[in-house]
Design a protein around this motif. Sequence first.
Motif, short mmCIF file in Angstrom:
data_model
loop_
_atom_site.label_atom_id
_atom_site.label_comp_id
_atom_site.label_asym_id
_atom_site.label_seq_id
_atom_site.Cartn_x
_atom_site.Cartn_y
_atom_site.Cartn_z
N THR A 236 29.42 33.21 37.93
CA THR A 236 30.06 34.51 37.76
C THR A 236 31.20 34.48 36.76
O THR A 236 31.53 35.50 36.19
CB THR A 236 30.68 35.03 39.08
N ASN B 161 27.83 41.33 40.27
CA ASN B 161 28.27 40.94 38.92
C ASN B 161 29.23 41.98 38.39
O ASN B 161 29.24 43.12 38.85
CB ASN B 161 27.06 40.77 37.99
N PRO B 162 30.08 41.57 37.43
CA PRO B 162 31.11 42.51 36.96
C PRO B 162 30.61 43.55 35.97
O PRO B 162 31.40 44.38 35.51
CB PRO B 162 32.13 41.58 36.29
N GLU C 140 32.31 43.80 30.89
CA GLU C 140 33.41 42.87 31.14
C GLU C 140 33.02 41.42 30.95
O GLU C 140 33.84 40.53 31.16
CB GLU C 140 33.91 43.05 32.59
N ARG D 89 39.58 38.10 42.07
CA ARG D 89 38.34 38.79 41.69
C ARG D 89 37.70 39.44 42.90
O ARG D 89 37.58 38.83 43.96
CB ARG D 89 37.37 37.80 41.05
N GLY E 181 33.22 40.45 41.01
CA GLY E 181 33.70 39.47 40.04
C GLY E 181 34.66 40.07 39.01
O GLY E 181 34.99 39.43 38.02
N GLN E 182 35.11 41.30 39.27
CA GLN E 182 36.07 41.92 38.35
C GLN E 182 37.48 41.47 38.71
O GLN E 182 37.80 41.28 39.90
CB GLN E 182 36.00 43.44 38.46
N LYS E 183 38.33 41.36 37.69
CA LYS E 183 39.71 40.94 37.94
C LYS E 183 40.50 42.09 38.55
O LYS E 183 40.48 43.20 38.02
CB LYS E 183 40.38 40.52 36.62
#
Lengths: 301, 265
Positions: free
Chosen positions: A24, A74-75, A79, B252, B256-258
């Motif tokens: 990730t 997943n982002p 990103e 995160r 998985g985003q900050k």
Amino acid sequence: MLEVELCGIKLRNPTMLASGILGTSGAALKRVALSGGAGAIVTKSIGLTPREGHRNPTVVEINGGLISAIGLANPGYEEFGDEIRVAKEGGVPVIGSVYGFNFGEYAAVAETLQKYGVDAIELNISYPNVGKAGAFFGYSEELSHEVVKEVKKRVSLPVFAKLTAGAGDIVAIAKACEDAGADAITAIGALRAMKIDLITGKPILGNEVGGLSGPCIKPIALRCVYEIAREVDIPVIGCGGITTGEDAVEFFLAGARAVQIGTGVLYRGITIFKKVSQEIKEYLEENGYSSVDEIVGLALR
Amino acid sequence: MHEMQVVKIKKIIKETKRIKTFILDLDVSAIPGQFVMVWLPGVDEKPMSVSYTKGDLGITVLRLGDFTRRLFELSPGDMLGIRGPMGRGFKVYGDKLLLVGGGVGVAPLAPLAEEALAEGKEVTAIIGAITKSELLFVDRIEKAGGRVLISTDDGSAGKKGFTTDVLRELLEEETFDQCFTCGPEIMMAKVLDITREKKIPTQASLHRYFKCGIGICGQCVLDGIGLRVCKEGPTFRDKELRKSPEFGRYWRNAAGQKIYFGGKK
């Protein structure tokens, strides 16, 4: 001795990190390359929009493997550029794994990952735990063919198709992908499975069912690679339960040009890639071979 | 293999208005700083640090969101799924120890204090909370023979302010062989800054969103150092954390985003 070439991409050794494991973030991928010793790294599957995936428990350990249902968390592709940049600091080829809910999504994400600088694209048409994504395409010859075709129109990089043994006829799917222009086949992804707790009487996974991976699926994966390699001309990458050099050698004999390791990280740590590479080398030396290529497909002859 | 074990809750202790301890019918020993994955069937599974490490295992939980709200509805005799204990616990090598805990972060520090004191080490604990009634394990650590210094945000007990204010003052007069900290990450980052000036080796216990809990999914990997909070952590050395641009700044989410602490970049 361990170097292999896959669709024009040079790998220092034939062990690759499988998609979905530690993929990730760029930091994790870089570590797998630098301290783990992988010959190439495959990112977690990336889609068009951020996804939190399934609720926990997302993983349950069983004898001989793992059942997991992360749910394509997943982002999102927008990103992910930073993560690819960091992953590339690992100094080995980075393969961008892509999933989608339709052909356009696959193509758009693949095109963007190409812009981010990945070395190849792996199409996830094998993931079995999210309704109409992943394996939804990989179960059907027509849909597999279309996904590959649409992505090939938009990217110039090599495109791998990762298949599932959940398909009725995996060889037919592999051929459909080859016809559509796929540059390699990865076989196989996790298989649908479940675990029920006896005390509560409930499935343990948040998603109830998940994908089975690890040593217990190795014989199935090996059979798939063997049957596919017999019928297609493009390279096959073996994936499923590979934990030791001996496992990897079996896959080479069955026709694989490289292997992917995922769940094995649980059993032998992040340095499993180094360990397996060393064990492959020992096998080659002991048996008088000078390269991996020399043993690829020996069992097919 | 970390199999899911479904066990009975033996006892529930109300520690504060928002914190409860759950003593489980599970006789395994843990190292202070280790965690367990706690499964509420049909709800979710979350990591919780172990607050009672010997005999029956215990976890101490702050009511925060949906999962902990559901956990708080349980009674003794109800069942929980447990995986673990897992992860790397605190490593004690000095004789004069300083603990800095904020809020429910005192949970892994209390068993550390008890074990160290039982081995004849000297323990000073700085414990902070928003208000007097939310202070955790002050009596427990004092009963074990530790010295406790208190801070509260509103000044209802001890020093008005933060644990780091007490820490700064204390380190003007005294030094320690090692420091251990757990609490809000911004607090821990400040603790590390302060103990660095005084050259006190410090270990911090981190909290991250976990999925697998066994080191394979990659969800909790720290940027810059590539270490997994669930496997190489949750306790880390100061020198490891200083190399991570993530520590004290962001975490995160499940995608998985900050997400930046305090909402700022």
